[in-house]
Design a protein around this motif. Structure first.
Motif, PDB file in Angstrom:
ATOM      1  N   PRO A  26       0.960  -1.243  -0.123  1.00  0.00           N
ATOM      2  CA  PRO A  26       0.111   0.085  -0.019  1.00  0.00           C
ATOM      3  C   PRO A  26       0.907   1.195  -0.035  1.00  0.00           C
ATOM      4  O   PRO A  26       0.508   2.092  -0.790  1.00  0.00           O
ATOM      5  CB  PRO A  26      -0.954  -0.056   1.298  1.00  0.00           C
ATOM      6  CG  PRO A  26      -0.758  -1.697   1.393  1.00  0.00           C
ATOM      7  CD  PRO A  26       0.360  -2.255   1.128  1.00  0.00           C
ATOM      8  N   SER A  27       1.759   1.116   0.763  1.00  0.00           N
ATOM      9  CA  SER A  27       2.902   2.283   0.851  1.00  0.00           C
ATOM     10  C   SER A  27       3.428   2.886  -0.759  1.00  0.00           C
ATOM     11  O   SER A  27       4.086   3.966  -0.649  1.00  0.00           O
ATOM     12  CB  SER A  27       3.686   2.167   1.733  1.00  0.00           C
ATOM     13  OG  SER A  27       4.754   1.148   1.532  1.00  0.00           O
ATOM     14  N   LEU A 109      -5.346  -3.111 -10.313  1.00  0.00           N
ATOM     15  CA  LEU A 109      -4.695  -3.920  -9.361  1.00  0.00           C
ATOM     16  C   LEU A 109      -5.592  -5.018  -8.653  1.00  0.00           C
ATOM     17  O   LEU A 109      -4.906  -5.816  -8.022  1.00  0.00           O
ATOM     18  CB  LEU A 109      -4.273  -2.869  -8.136  1.00  0.00           C
ATOM     19  CG  LEU A 109      -3.220  -1.748  -8.497  1.00  0.00           C
ATOM     20  CD1 LEU A 109      -2.645  -1.311  -7.404  1.00  0.00           C
ATOM     21  CD2 LEU A 109      -2.007  -2.695  -9.271  1.00  0.00           C
ATOM     22  N   ALA A 110      -6.886  -4.981  -9.102  1.00  0.00           N
ATOM     23  CA  ALA A 110      -7.591  -6.356  -8.620  1.00  0.00           C
ATOM     24  C   ALA A 110      -7.004  -7.513  -9.144  1.00  0.00           C
ATOM     25  O   ALA A 110      -7.142  -8.654  -8.666  1.00  0.00           O
ATOM     26  CB  ALA A 110      -9.065  -6.166  -9.277  1.00  0.00           C
ATOM     27  N   GLN A 111      -6.158  -7.744 -10.219  1.00  0.00           N
ATOM     28  CA  GLN A 111      -5.447  -8.868 -10.874  1.00  0.00           C
ATOM     29  C   GLN A 111      -4.107  -9.135  -9.896  1.00  0.00           C
ATOM     30  O   GLN A 111      -3.717 -10.161 -10.201  1.00  0.00           O
ATOM     31  CB  GLN A 111      -5.298  -8.722 -12.298  1.00  0.00           C
ATOM     32  CG  GLN A 111      -4.265  -7.751 -12.515  1.00  0.00           C
ATOM     33  CD  GLN A 111      -3.891  -7.520 -14.120  1.00  0.00           C
ATOM     34  OE1 GLN A 111      -2.863  -8.247 -14.532  1.00  0.00           O
ATOM     35  NE2 GLN A 111      -4.650  -6.987 -14.862  1.00  0.00           N
ATOM     36  N   LYS A 117      -5.928  -8.147  -0.174  1.00  0.00           N
ATOM     37  CA  LYS A 117      -5.514  -8.058   0.851  1.00  0.00           C
ATOM     38  C   LYS A 117      -5.953  -6.953   1.747  1.00  0.00           C
ATOM     39  O   LYS A 117      -5.977  -6.853   2.768  1.00  0.00           O
ATOM     40  CB  LYS A 117      -3.771  -7.752   0.804  1.00  0.00           C
ATOM     41  CG  LYS A 117      -2.907  -8.051   1.979  1.00  0.00           C
ATOM     42  CD  LYS A 117      -1.507  -8.250   1.847  1.00  0.00           C
ATOM     43  CE  LYS A 117      -0.965  -7.676   0.958  1.00  0.00           C
ATOM     44  NZ  LYS A 117       0.619  -7.831   1.087  1.00  0.00           N
ATOM     45  N   GLU A 118      -6.022  -5.733   1.112  1.00  0.00           N
ATOM     46  CA  GLU A 118      -6.511  -4.538   1.474  1.00  0.00           C
ATOM     47  C   GLU A 118      -8.191  -4.560   1.711  1.00  0.00           C
ATOM     48  O   GLU A 118      -8.778  -3.498   2.109  1.00  0.00           O
ATOM     49  CB  GLU A 118      -6.303  -3.423   0.731  1.00  0.00           C
ATOM     50  CG  GLU A 118      -4.796  -3.288   0.458  1.00  0.00           C
ATOM     51  CD  GLU A 118      -4.212  -2.948   1.915  1.00  0.00           C
ATOM     52  OE1 GLU A 118      -4.687  -2.059   2.688  1.00  0.00           O
ATOM     53  OE2 GLU A 118      -3.252  -3.434   2.304  1.00  0.00           O
ATOM     54  N   LYS A 119      -8.868  -5.712   1.218  1.00  0.00           N
ATOM     55  CA  LYS A 119     -10.171  -5.777   1.340  1.00  0.00           C
ATOM     56  C   LYS A 119     -10.987  -4.665   0.664  1.00  0.00           C
ATOM     57  O   LYS A 119     -11.975  -4.356   1.141  1.00  0.00           O
ATOM     58  CB  LYS A 119     -10.745  -5.798   2.728  1.00  0.00           C
ATOM     59  CG  LYS A 119     -10.228  -7.003   3.675  1.00  0.00           C
ATOM     60  CD  LYS A 119     -10.896  -7.082   4.855  1.00  0.00           C
ATOM     61  CE  LYS A 119     -10.533  -8.534   5.753  1.00  0.00           C
ATOM     62  NZ  LYS A 119      -9.236  -8.890   5.607  1.00  0.00           N
ATOM     63  N   TYR A 120     -10.440  -4.484  -0.746  1.00  0.00           N
ATOM     64  CA  TYR A 120     -11.065  -3.534  -1.570  1.00  0.00           C
ATOM     65  C   TYR A 120     -11.864  -4.142  -2.808  1.00  0.00           C
ATOM     66  O   TYR A 120     -11.229  -5.225  -3.430  1.00  0.00           O
ATOM     67  CB  TYR A 120     -10.074  -2.725  -2.341  1.00  0.00           C
ATOM     68  CG  TYR A 120      -9.153  -1.709  -1.489  1.00  0.00           C
ATOM     69  CD1 TYR A 120     -10.038  -1.203  -0.287  1.00  0.00           C
ATOM     70  CD2 TYR A 120      -8.037  -1.394  -1.700  1.00  0.00           C
ATOM     71  CE1 TYR A 120      -8.743  -0.585   0.657  1.00  0.00           C
ATOM     72  CE2 TYR A 120      -7.188  -0.533  -1.057  1.00  0.00           C
ATOM     73  CZ  TYR A 120      -7.842   0.013   0.462  1.00  0.00           C
ATOM     74  OH  TYR A 120      -7.123   0.729   0.957  1.00  0.00           O
ATOM     75  N   ASP A 121     -12.986  -4.043  -2.889  1.00  0.00           N
ATOM     76  CA  ASP A 121     -13.708  -4.465  -3.976  1.00  0.00           C
ATOM     77  C   ASP A 121     -13.289  -4.186  -5.419  1.00  0.00           C
ATOM     78  O   ASP A 121     -12.746  -3.033  -5.343  1.00  0.00           O
ATOM     79  CB  ASP A 121     -15.311  -3.961  -3.910  1.00  0.00           C
ATOM     80  CG  ASP A 121     -16.084  -4.514  -5.102  1.00  0.00           C
ATOM     81  OD1 ASP A 121     -16.489  -6.026  -4.542  1.00  0.00           O
ATOM     82  OD2 ASP A 121     -16.147  -4.196  -6.151  1.00  0.00           O
ATOM     83  N   PRO A 122     -12.965  -4.852  -6.400  1.00  0.00           N
ATOM     84  CA  PRO A 122     -12.409  -4.660  -7.588  1.00  0.00           C
ATOM     85  C   PRO A 122     -12.971  -3.069  -8.193  1.00  0.00           C
ATOM     86  O   PRO A 122     -12.389  -2.460  -9.052  1.00  0.00           O
ATOM     87  CB  PRO A 122     -12.611  -5.732  -8.640  1.00  0.00           C
ATOM     88  CG  PRO A 122     -12.715  -6.796  -7.727  1.00  0.00           C
ATOM     89  CD  PRO A 122     -13.385  -6.370  -6.393  1.00  0.00           C
ATOM     90  N   GLN A 123     -14.223  -2.897  -7.865  1.00  0.00           N
ATOM     91  CA  GLN A 123     -15.117  -1.644  -8.609  1.00  0.00           C
ATOM     92  C   GLN A 123     -14.657  -0.555  -7.460  1.00  0.00           C
ATOM     93  O   GLN A 123     -14.741   0.609  -8.259  1.00  0.00           O
ATOM     94  CB  GLN A 123     -16.420  -1.862  -8.473  1.00  0.00           C
ATOM     95  CG  GLN A 123     -17.032  -0.768  -9.371  1.00  0.00           C
ATOM     96  CD  GLN A 123     -18.607  -1.092  -9.643  1.00  0.00           C
ATOM     97  OE1 GLN A 123     -18.946  -2.173  -9.581  1.00  0.00           O
ATOM     98  NE2 GLN A 123     -19.457   0.323  -9.627  1.00  0.00           N
TER      99      GLN A 123
END
Length: 185
Positions: A26-27, A109-111, A117-123
Motif C-alpha cells: 500500500p505504501s 490492481l484487482a488482478q 489483501k486490503e479488502k477492496y472490491d475491484p470496483q
C-alpha cells in the motif's frame, strides 16, 4: 525422476516468481491525484487488460467490444508505461483495429493480491485501476526489440505460439489516461 511436463512446470514457476515480484505494498502506490504516476504503476504491475475496440463485425458492428489481452510495459523493474501487445490478424479485436485503430485498455490492481489483501472490491476507487485511450500501432526496429523483450519476459508461453499465425508486436499510443484521481491528457 523428472516431472512429466518440465516445460509447463518451468512456465508455472516463472509465473509464480513474476506474481511474487509484482506484489504491491500500500505504501508503494503513488498519490491518486498523480494520474500519470498511478498509470505507470498499475501498467507495470498488471500483465493483462481488457482492450475495447469498436466492432467491425455483425451483429455488434459499430458498438463497443472488449477482449482480454496479455500486456507488458517492459521487463520487471524496467517499465516504460507504454503497454505492448503481441497480436495476430486472426483475432477478432485485431480485425476491428484494422478498420479503426482507436482503442481503450483497462487494467486494475484487482488482478494482483493488493485489493484482496486490503479488502477492496475491484470496483472500488481504492483498488487502483486505469483506462488508457489511444491508437494501437505496430512497432518496428529497436522498439520491436523492446516490445519482444517486454512481452516474452513476462509471458514466456508466447514464444511457443504458432508461428504461422502472423504474430506482430504493437503498442497503445496513449492519448488519454483516466484513474480515480482524474483525467490526464
Amino acid at each position: 525422476m523428472s516431472p512429466p511436463y518440465p516445460a509447463l512446470l518451468l512456465s508455472l514457476l516463472a509465473g509464480l516468481r513474476l506474481c511474487l515480484s509484482l506484489e504491491v505494498a500500500p505504501s508503494s502506490l503513488p498519490p491518486r491525484n498523480e494520474t500519470a504516476r498511478v498509470a505507470r504503476f498499475v501498467a507495470h504491475r498488471c500483465d493483462w487488460g481488457a482492450l475495447a475496440t469498436l466492432s467491425s463485425h455483425e451483429p455488434v458492428k459499430g458498438k463497443p467490444f472488449a477482449n482480454v489481452f496479455s500486456v507488458s510495459d517492459g521487463p520487471l523493474k524496467q517499465g516504460s508505461g507504454v503497454p505492448y501487445l503481441y497480436l495476430t490478424n486472426m483475432e477478432i479485436s485485431v480485425q476491428d483495429l484494422t478498420v479503426n485503430p482507436a482503442a481503450s485498455l483497462t487494467m486494475s490492481l484487482a488482478q494482483t493480491h493488493f485489493c484482496r489483501k486490503e479488502k477492496y472490491d475491484p470496483q472500488s476507487p481504492l483498488c487502483a485501476h486505469i483506462i488508457l485511450s489511444g491508437i494501437i500501432q505496430t512497432v518496428n526496429g529497436t522498439e520491436m526489440d523492446f516490445a519482444k523483450s517486454a512481452l516474452f519476459s513476462r509471458h514466456p508461453e508466447m514464444t511457443t505460439w504458432p508461428k504461422d499465425h502472423g504474430w506482430f508486436f504493437a503498442k497503445l499510443n496513449i492519448t488519454n489516461i483516466w484513474n480515480a484521481g482524474g483525467i490526464y491528457a
